[in-house]
Motif scaffolding. Structure first.
Motif, short mmCIF file in Angstrom:
data_model
loop_
_atom_site.label_atom_id
_atom_site.label_comp_id
_atom_site.label_asym_id
_atom_site.label_seq_id
_atom_site.Cartn_x
_atom_site.Cartn_y
_atom_site.Cartn_z
N ALA A 128 0.71 -1.10 0.11
CA ALA A 128 0.06 0.10 0.05
C ALA A 128 0.81 1.17 0.03
O ALA A 128 1.74 1.50 0.77
N VAL A 129 0.59 2.23 -0.87
CA VAL A 129 1.57 3.44 -0.98
C VAL A 129 0.40 4.65 -0.86
O VAL A 129 -0.65 4.53 -1.60
N CYS A 130 0.85 5.53 -0.28
CA CYS A 130 0.21 6.64 -0.38
C CYS A 130 1.49 7.79 0.35
O CYS A 130 2.58 7.34 0.44
N PRO A 131 1.17 9.17 0.24
CA PRO A 131 2.12 10.18 0.42
C PRO A 131 2.74 9.98 1.77
O PRO A 131 3.78 10.43 2.04
N LEU A 132 2.25 9.35 2.82
CA LEU A 132 2.61 8.90 3.97
C LEU A 132 3.69 7.87 3.97
O LEU A 132 4.37 7.74 5.06
N GLY A 133 3.61 6.82 3.14
CA GLY A 133 4.73 5.98 2.97
C GLY A 133 4.30 4.82 2.43
O GLY A 133 3.40 4.78 1.61
N PHE A 134 4.79 3.53 2.78
CA PHE A 134 4.59 2.29 2.19
C PHE A 134 4.23 1.39 3.50
O PHE A 134 4.61 1.40 4.48
N TRP A 135 3.17 0.56 2.89
CA TRP A 135 3.05 -0.46 4.00
C TRP A 135 3.07 -1.84 3.15
O TRP A 135 2.57 -2.16 1.89
N VAL A 136 4.06 -2.92 3.67
CA VAL A 136 3.98 -4.21 3.04
C VAL A 136 3.32 -5.32 3.77
O VAL A 136 3.83 -5.58 4.96
N ILE A 137 2.18 -5.72 3.36
CA ILE A 137 1.45 -6.49 4.06
C ILE A 137 1.29 -8.00 3.52
O ILE A 137 0.86 -8.07 2.26
N PRO A 138 1.89 -9.00 4.14
CA PRO A 138 1.40 -10.28 3.64
C PRO A 138 -0.02 -10.56 3.06
O PRO A 138 -0.71 -10.28 3.96
N VAL A 139 -0.07 -11.10 2.27
CA VAL A 139 -1.52 -11.35 1.43
C VAL A 139 -2.45 -12.00 2.66
O VAL A 139 -3.70 -11.84 2.87
N SER A 140 -1.81 -12.89 3.31
CA SER A 140 -2.50 -13.95 4.49
C SER A 140 -2.75 -13.04 5.59
O SER A 140 -3.70 -13.41 6.29
N LYS A 141 -2.27 -11.65 5.75
CA LYS A 141 -2.59 -10.92 6.87
C LYS A 141 -3.51 -9.78 6.35
O LYS A 141 -3.85 -8.88 7.40
N VAL A 142 -4.10 -9.72 5.26
CA VAL A 142 -5.05 -8.48 4.91
C VAL A 142 -6.19 -9.13 5.35
O VAL A 142 -6.92 -9.92 4.71
N ASP A 143 -6.97 -8.40 6.45
CA ASP A 143 -8.05 -8.99 6.99
C ASP A 143 -9.19 -7.74 7.05
O ASP A 143 -10.11 -7.93 7.53
N ARG A 144 -8.91 -6.63 6.26
CA ARG A 144 -9.90 -5.41 6.17
C ARG A 144 -9.59 -4.89 4.62
O ARG A 144 -8.90 -5.34 4.01
N ASP A 145 -10.86 -4.32 4.34
CA ASP A 145 -10.90 -3.97 3.00
C ASP A 145 -9.95 -2.54 2.59
O ASP A 145 -9.62 -2.70 1.47
N VAL A 146 -9.55 -1.85 3.88
CA VAL A 146 -9.14 -0.49 3.43
C VAL A 146 -8.08 -0.37 4.37
O VAL A 146 -8.30 -0.66 5.50
N LEU A 147 -7.09 0.12 4.07
CA LEU A 147 -5.87 0.62 4.94
C LEU A 147 -6.29 2.12 4.91
O LEU A 147 -6.50 2.91 4.03
N ILE A 148 -6.32 2.85 6.24
CA ILE A 148 -6.51 4.12 6.58
C ILE A 148 -5.34 4.56 7.08
O ILE A 148 -4.89 4.21 8.24
N ALA A 149 -4.87 5.61 6.64
CA ALA A 149 -3.43 6.22 7.17
C ALA A 149 -3.84 7.75 7.34
O ALA A 149 -4.31 8.47 6.46
N TRP A 150 -3.33 8.20 8.49
CA TRP A 150 -3.79 9.59 8.84
C TRP A 150 -2.11 10.11 9.15
O TRP A 150 -1.20 9.74 9.58
#
Length: 135
Positions: free
Chosen positions: A90-112
């Motif tokens: 996941a990428v946005c202006p606040l950085g990067f998140w590397v999430i193993p596909v087996s750990k994706v348990d929500r539809d959306v990553l929210i970054a503040w």
């Protein structure tokens, strides 16, 4: 089919390039599949450890946060599987998140920008989690 000149397609390519640039800066080799029919956007190679990466991004600040959708499709959304990719980046202006596909348990990553109401964001433990790709 998404038009190659559409703003969404161009934004997606921009996110992929940002991830690839960052991986190269960290010392990885990056490869792309030919065409748009695979379940991943790029492959990282760290000294022989290959990882298929699906890149998801957002460049829009809305109501004080960036929302990166981690599923496939619009309307009827589906999960990515281990058969398709190893991790979502996941990428946005606040950085990067590397999430193993087996750990994706929500539809959306929210970054503040900063901490929202003293809460730790759900996917925070995956922020800059590039080590997961190194093996």
């Amino acid at each position: 089919m998404v038009d190659a000149k559409s703003p969404n397609k161009q934004q997606g390519v921009g996110h992929e390039l940002a991830v690839a640039k960052h991986l190269v800066e960290l010392g990885a080799t990056v490869c792309w599949p030919v065409g748009d029919n695979s379940g991943f956007d790029l492959i990282s190679d760290w000294h022989g450890k290959l990882s298929r990466l699906q890149v998801k991004g957002s460049a829009t600040l809305k109501d004080g946060s960036y929302r990166v959708h981690l599923k496939r499709g619009q309307g009827r959304v589906t999960d990515y599987t281990k058969a398709e990719c190893d991790a979502l980046v996941a990428v946005c202006p606040l950085g990067f998140w590397v999430i193993p596909v087996s750990k994706v348990d929500r539809d959306v990553l929210i970054a503040w920008p900063g901490i929202k109401r003293g809460k730790r964001p759900h996917y925070d433990r995956f922020k800059d989690g590039w080590k997961a790709l190194r093996g």
